[in-house]
Design a protein around this motif. Structure first.
Motif, PDB file in Angstrom:
ATOM      1  N   GLY A  21       0.820  -1.202   0.000  1.00 19.09           N
ATOM      2  CA  GLY A  21       0.000   0.000   0.000  1.00 19.09           C
ATOM      3  C   GLY A  21       0.856   1.254   0.000  1.00 19.09           C
ATOM      4  O   GLY A  21       2.078   1.180   0.169  1.00 19.09           O
ATOM      5  N   LEU A  43       1.241   3.307   2.239  1.00 18.24           N
ATOM      6  CA  LEU A  43       1.940   3.412   3.524  1.00 18.24           C
ATOM      7  C   LEU A  43       3.354   2.852   3.430  1.00 18.24           C
ATOM      8  O   LEU A  43       4.320   3.460   3.897  1.00 18.24           O
ATOM      9  CB  LEU A  43       1.132   2.645   4.587  1.00 18.24           C
ATOM     10  N   HIS A  44       3.457   1.668   2.791  1.00 17.54           N
ATOM     11  CA  HIS A  44       4.770   1.007   2.719  1.00 17.54           C
ATOM     12  C   HIS A  44       5.730   1.793   1.841  1.00 17.54           C
ATOM     13  O   HIS A  44       6.900   1.953   2.169  1.00 17.54           O
ATOM     14  CB  HIS A  44       4.616  -0.423   2.198  1.00 17.54           C
ATOM     15  N   SER A 101       6.647   5.088   3.588  1.00 14.20           N
ATOM     16  CA  SER A 101       7.529   4.857   4.733  1.00 14.20           C
ATOM     17  C   SER A 101       8.957   4.624   4.265  1.00 14.20           C
ATOM     18  O   SER A 101       9.913   5.124   4.864  1.00 14.20           O
ATOM     19  CB  SER A 101       7.067   3.646   5.540  1.00 14.20           C
ATOM     20  N   ALA A 102       9.093   3.849   3.176  1.00 10.82           N
ATOM     21  CA  ALA A 102      10.428   3.567   2.661  1.00 10.82           C
ATOM     22  C   ALA A 102      11.118   4.871   2.270  1.00 10.82           C
ATOM     23  O   ALA A 102      12.286   5.100   2.619  1.00 10.82           O
ATOM     24  CB  ALA A 102      10.340   2.627   1.474  1.00 10.82           C
ATOM     25  N   GLU A 154      11.999   6.948   5.338  1.00 12.70           N
ATOM     26  CA  GLU A 154      13.032   6.409   6.227  1.00 12.70           C
ATOM     27  C   GLU A 154      14.382   6.267   5.546  1.00 12.70           C
ATOM     28  O   GLU A 154      15.272   5.634   6.083  1.00 12.70           O
ATOM     29  CB  GLU A 154      12.590   5.044   6.778  1.00 12.70           C
ATOM     30  N   GLY A 155      14.522   6.776   4.330  1.00  9.91           N
ATOM     31  CA  GLY A 155      15.878   6.791   3.784  1.00  9.91           C
ATOM     32  C   GLY A 155      16.044   6.276   2.371  1.00  9.91           C
ATOM     33  O   GLY A 155      17.104   6.440   1.782  1.00  9.91           O
ATOM     34  N   ALA A 156      15.014   5.671   1.788  1.00 10.94           N
ATOM     35  CA  ALA A 156      15.175   5.181   0.424  1.00 10.94           C
ATOM     36  C   ALA A 156      15.099   6.348  -0.559  1.00 10.94           C
ATOM     37  O   ALA A 156      14.367   7.314  -0.339  1.00 10.94           O
ATOM     38  CB  ALA A 156      14.094   4.159   0.089  1.00 10.94           C
TER      39      ALA A 156
END
Lengths: 1058, 157
Positions: free
Chosen positions: B69, B71-72, B75-76, B79-81
């Motif tokens: 989704g 969200l994933h 979030s990636a 958080e740094g991707a």
């Protein structure tokens, strides 16, 4: 790590440190995941205690040249997996029940072997096969390598066993359409296609002799013809015959009366004209109408038209109508009802309805105003288009059904609808047609030299023609106008001009009619609107307005024929209260053809369903008869409007690409000579022409529904009413043995396959050297039946091929397949030279290499070949250019026969089952196994196992070994007593769920249902859930989660990795 | 193909490479969500064939791209991707009917979301492939690497 040493280390670590999770930094989870999950389970860490760090395929293997970066990445991967493990919590599993039964899909040697093993273990087996018989490819082979034993000899006992074992339920002509449910309780939907032959069949074969339809024999790989009813080989299981019906032929669908056109054509091709007549008259009492005055939509739709030209169906129809004398006498139906029905009007609609009602078993009386029956066919269509004696013969056949004709009786004058009903007729059909010429605004009729087309044609038909003078002008542009003009010429007129408002190039009349009229000297003047007829007393000219300017044109004439539209004569309405005519048509209910007065029906040109051509009037007559039958019986016994049936569809690729064979032209009498002759203009085909034309039919429908088989079957086994039906089987497991198909060598045009007669495949050669094959085992080349002296076998066709036209894999069996055929040929014909052109000779497998050595001593020439070119010579021999890659020399040699060793690829049945069962296929269409080495017969879906060439190319012994292995896997699964539901399934929290149902809609397994026990919420059937997680991503409330892939787990991994 | 009718997104073509050289400000991080039915199998096959791949890409196993989704993905990135891609089954060949198409819809949504806050849409992409098509997997991975390397590092505040 996955070995015993690794297991011991894991055990020690868990026990000594009291661990609750394990992180495995090794290979991909897809490879050894289940091994470590089982270890964790056995160490009582529960489900979901293992996190995987893919350090091998995901890191070290792909970063071999960057060790430092790989090291850093590996550390990140490990950290992410540790973070993930911290979020992993135990998952619930429960036991599922195991059905002690299995479905085996595919009835070849693989499927039969698996079924036999399972049945022996006491497991009920449903063996589902698409084809008519079990046996698969092996049944079609001659002898098998490396032992040269007869394929059928080893197969026949297996077939007999499958047929007789009470635990094996054979479902042929069947396919799996859906698979759902958990392993142990798989719900398998099976579609059964009809065989159209009941179990009464004793396989006597009389139907096959009677069947006129010849089709390519799939069983013989197209090397022979077969009939549309029969069985592929003598040992077929089940033994009963099957009718190969592929759908209604498009010619039949296009025909308003649904004449079994393809059957008529097939019977003519066999020279059975009498039978053809009877078939044509089955739906249509006037076959003479076909081919003479029918617009023949059948030809427009003809499949042959996609090859070169449509079959001349009308010409063939005409030919058989002329054979009415050779048809068997009418079988007089017995009147089963005492009810009497009346038909008013003996035209095509009325007589057809009368015949159908007589066949239903009613007493029918037809009332006709004219002195003879036939209606428009007799009194409007001139006899040079439809001979009177032919029509009379067909009317006689209708009356022979016990139909009483009362001619010279006018409805409304001599009798009325009321009087008929009062006299005891319980139903009346008004098929009165359009009798009157349309009103004429130009001048009052009755003036000398002025007539309507209907009057003129009818007067001629009655034998008292109106005098037509010397120069005739016909006003109008329809069929009637041209019929009238041509009639005038025959009555002695010197000229006849058709003057019509439409453009001469866009006439309403049928093109053939216009062409014939022009040949006879009829002139056409287009763009003219008549407004005045000149002449005091007798007619002298007609005045027209021409073009947009409206300039006046005068055509001199001593006779003017007004070809106005025909109209209904409302005389019949007197004494018919309740029957209404609106806008010139009788008002009827379209569904039942009944007028507003109960018991009174109407059909034909006069009814509001409005047909226009005689063939459509015949169709309307049939509908009316069925509706009257329903009315008189008080039930819906017959479909009034025949429902459309699926039409046979043929792919372009399956139509012959050979040289075009053009249709036979229709011979026509020479124009000038015939203009005074009443003899028929179109002369019709000779018997030879008709047969030659009929042979052009490609039999696209398979069975033509001629029902010849039904007539001859002594067991009354033919049952055309069979319908496809579906059932759902609940079984514990499935074995997929759907086999392979051969690479289609037409995908490699330079090899000439499909174009050159003497280029065949190894499988076709197998039929030619098989004792049960079309030649009885005699080796004959296809073009001329000669015994080939020089044969070239080309290996690796479509295999080991890096181009986009072929497959990259080695098909494994072709080297030995060619070798066994070469050996058989050398033993039978020692003087025949056989050359095998191979890429690399591959003979692994027990005794295979030895067999190849033996055959090479028999004089078979093996040449390591690079293929160059293949050219067909005028005598159909083949010149092959190739390079010997051992010596490096180029060669050009002449061969009598070229045999292509085509490769194997996934069959259509394999693709179908992969789609419905959710299995994966590789690039060549073979099914993927769960693990190529460790679980080679497990599919990727639990409870479904693989066997035979559906999984990859292999020979017969390997297929059988794999089938028995698959059966063993089924047994081990079903013998375990119970199965556990998968751990990684979705779960919905009822406290959070809002019951919106999105999950229910998106679930591909149908495993989620919204239930309402006070509060609506979603419930997941955990035994059916396959854990895809789509519902979780779609869930708007956050109630849904997926075991093993919760948001927490995924985010932990993602965050640590990023 | 049902996708054209229902999805707003488009599957990226792995063979079309971005050719610009990488900016010299450190190695990027790319998260790949791989479907276990196809792309993850293709990745395993790539590994078994020892085909070299850029080290920037880190894989996350998912049962189906339909599980992933916004969200994933977000979030990636948060958080740094520097980039995220989904690799799923070919259109029409989803093992769970239409999971890959749902994923495509969501990727299109995330791309619009990113653009609205000034982040390049090509940081998030979707590829499709069969389990047997290791070369396509390699091409997708390399293309993603090239695309993200040509962009500056993703700034976060």
């Amino acid at each position: 790590m996955c070995g015993t040493e690794g297991r011991r280390r894991i055990e020690r670590a868990v026990q000594s440190r009291g661990l609750d999770h394990i992180v495995i930094g090794a290979c991909s989870r897809r490879v050894q995941g289940p091994t470590f999950e089982r270890i964790a389970r056995e160490l009582r860490l529960g489900e979901n205690a293992v996190a995987f760090a893919n350090l091998r395929e995901g890191c070290s293997f792909v970063h071999r040249d960057e060790p430092a970066k790989a090291q850093k990445k590996a550390e990140t991967i490990l950290a992410a997996s540790v973070a993930r493990a911290a979020q992993q919590s135990d998952l619930k599993r429960s036991r599922t029940f195991l059905q002690r039964s299995a479905v085996v899909v595919g009835g070849g040697i693989g499927g039969m072997s698996a079924a036999e093993e399972l049945a022996d273990a006491g497991i009920e087996v449903h063996l589902v096969e698409r084809q008519q018989s079990l046996g698969g490819y092996m049944a079609r082979l001659s002898k098998t390598f490396p032992t040269e034993d007869c394929a059928m000899c080893s197969l026949a006992p297996r077939l007999a066993n499958a047929a007789t074992d009470s635990r094996i339920h054979v479902h042929t002509l069947s396919e799996v359409t859906a698979v759902s449910g958990p392993p142990g309780e798989l719900r398998v939907r099976v579609l059964h296609r009809p065989s159209f032959v009941s179990e009464r069949c004793v396989a006597c074969g009389r139907c096959t002799s009677a069947c006129p339809v010849e089709l390519e024999s799939d069983f013989d790989f197209g090397m022979a013809k077969r009939k549309a009813i029969g069985r592929p080989f003598a040992n077929a299981v089940p033994a009963g015959f099957v009718i190969d019906f592929r759908g209604e032929a498009p010619c039949r669908s296009a025909c308003p009366v649904h004449t079994a056109v393809q059957g008529v054509v097939a019977l003519v091709a066999q020279g059975r004209t009498g039978d053809a007549y009877e078939l044509a008259s089955r739906e249509n009492p006037f076959p003479s109408v076909c081919g003479r005055i029918c617009p023949h939509d059948c030809e427009t739709e003809c499949t042959r038209g996609r090859v070169d030209e449509a079959v001349a169906i009308a010409g063939i129809g005409r030919f058989i109508a002329d054979q009415v004398e050779s048809a068997k006498p009418v079988a007089v139906p017995t009147a089963v009802y005492s009810v009497r029905a009346a038909v008013v009007g003996a035209g095509p609609a009325g007589l057809t309805a009368a015949r159908e009602l007589a066949r239903f078993g009613y007493h029918v009386t037809v009332f006709e105003a004219q002195p003879e029956a036939g209606g428009a066919l007799r009194f409007v269509i001139p006899e040079f288009r439809l001979p009177r004696e032919l029509l009379a013969a067909e009317v006689a056949r209708v009356l022979a059904h016990g139909v009483e004709l009362k001619a010279g009786q006018r409805c409304g004058a001599d009798f009325t609808v009321d009087s008929l009903l009062a006299a005891g007729f319980q139903a009346v059909l008004l098929a009165v047609g359009l009798q009157r010429a349309g009103s004429v605004p130009l001048a009052a009729s009755g003036r000398p030299g002025l007539a309507t087309a209907v009057e003129l044609l009818r007067s001629q038909a009655l034998g008292e023609p109106i005098p037509v003078g010397r120069h005739v002008v016909v006003v109008g542009g329809g069929d009637d106008a041209f019929d009238a003009a041509r009639t005038c010429l025959r009555l002695g007129a010197e000229s006849a001009t058709v003057a019509c408002p439409e453009d001469a190039a866009e006439l309403r009349a049928e093109a053939d009619l216009v062409a014939e009229a022009l040949e006879e000297g009829v002139e056409v003047e287009g763009g003219l609107s008549a407004f005045e007829i000149v002449g005091a007393g007798a007619v002298s000219a007609v005045r027209f307005r021409k073009g947009p300017a409206g300039e006046t044109v005068e055509l001199p004439a001593d006779c003017v024929v007004l070809a106005t539209e025909r109209e209904i004569d409302e005389e019949f309405l007197s004494g018919a209260p309740g029957v209404r005519v609106v806008a010139g048509q009788i008002v009827v209910d379209r569904a039942t053809m009944m007028t507003e007065r109960p018991g009174v029906f109407a059909a034909g040109d006069a009814a509001a369903t409005g047909p226009a051509t005689p063939i459509e009037a015949i169709a309307a007559g049939r509908r009316a008869a069925r509706s009257i039958h329903n009315y008189l019986r008080g039930e819906d016994w017959a479909e009034v409007w025949e429902p459309a049936r699926p039409t046979a569809e043929v792919a372009d690729a399956d139509l012959s690409t050979g040289k075009p064979e053009w249709r036979q032209p229709m011979p026509v009498a020479a124009g000038p000579g015939r203009r005074r002759s009443w003899a028929e203009v179109r002369l019709g085909f000779t018997a030879d022409d008709a047969v030659a034309e009929a042979r052009r039919c490609v039999a696209c429908g398979g069975c033509s529904e001629c029902r010849s088989c039904e007539t001859v079957c002594p067991a009354h086994a033919i049952d055309f009413d069979q319908e496809p039906w579906e059932e759902e089987l609940t079984v514990g497991a499935m074995v997929i043995a759907t086999g392979h198909r051969e690479f289609d060598a037409r995908r490699k045009p330079p090899l000439g396959y499909g174009r050159y007669a003497n280029v065949i495949t190894q499988s076709q050669l197998a039929r030619l050297v098989s004792a049960s094959g079309p030649t009885g085992g005699e080796l004959r080349r296809p073009s001329d039946g000669a015994v080939p002296k020089r044969i070239f076998m080309l290996q690796c066709v479509g295999s080991r091929d890096q181009t986009s036209r072929g497959n990259t894999h080695c098909s494994a069996i072709c080297c030995l397949f060619a070798t066994v055929h070469a050996s058989l040929i050398k033993q039978e014909h020692p003087d025949c030279e056989v050359t095998i052109g191979y890429t690399d000779l591959r003979a692994p497998g027990k005794a295979h290499e030895e067999y190849y050595r033996l055959v090479s001593t028999r004089g078979v020439r093996y040449v390591r070949t690079r293929f160059g070119e293949l050219i067909e010579e005028p005598d159909k021999s083949l010149r092959v250019r190739f390079e010997d890659t051992v010596t490096g020399t180029k060669a050009e040699e002449l061969f009598d026969l070229v045999v292509l060793s085509v490769g194997l690829e996934g069959s259509d049945g394999t693709t179908q089952i992969a789609r419905v069962a959710g299995l994966q296929q590789d690039a060549a269409g073979f099914l993927k196994e769960y693990h190529p080495k460790l679980r080679p017969v497990d599919s990727q879906r639990a409870g479904i196992f693989l066997a035979g060439t559906a999984q990859g190319p292999k020979n017969i012994p390997d297929t059988i070994a794999q089938a028995k292995a698959a059966a063993a896997r089924v047994m081990s699964m079903l013998s375990s007593g119970f199965l556990m539901t998968p751990a990684e399934v979705a779960w919905s929290d009822p406290a959070v769920c809002i019951g919106c149902g999105v999950c229910e809609n998106v679930c591909p397994q149908g495993a989620v249902h919204v239930v309402d026990d006070g509060i609506a919420h979603a419930v997941v059937e955990s035994e059916s859930c396959r854990g895809c997680g789509i519902c979780v991503a779609e869930c708007p409330s956050g109630a849904m989660t997926l075991g093993g892939f919760s948001d927490a787990e995924i985010l932990a991994e993602v965050t640590a990795r990023a | 193909m049902p996708s054209a009718a229902r999805t707003g997104g488009a599957v990226a073509e792995p063979e079309r490479f971005a050719t610009e050289p990488a900016a010299d400000d450190g190695e990027r991080t790319i998260i790949g969500f791989f479907c276990r039915e196809c792309a993850y199998a293709a990745a395993d096959a790539t590994g078994n064939a020892r085909v070299p791949l850029p080290t920037t890409v880190r894989s996350v196993l998912v049962p189906c791209t339909g599980r992933v989704g916004p969200l994933h993905v977000m979030s990636a990135l948060a958080e740094g991707a520097d980039g995220v891609f989904l690799a799923g089954c070919l259109e029409g060949q989803c093992h769970y009917r239409e999971g890959n198409l749902s994923a495509l819809d969501r990727i299109a949504f995330v791309q619009r979301l990113l653009e609205s806050v000034g982040v390049e849409r090509e940081r998030v992409q979707m590829f499709t492939m069969s389990a047997a098509d290791s070369p396509r997997f390699v091409a997708a991975t390399k293309r993603m690497h090239a695309t993200i390397s040509a962009l500056p590092r993703l700034e976060r505040r």
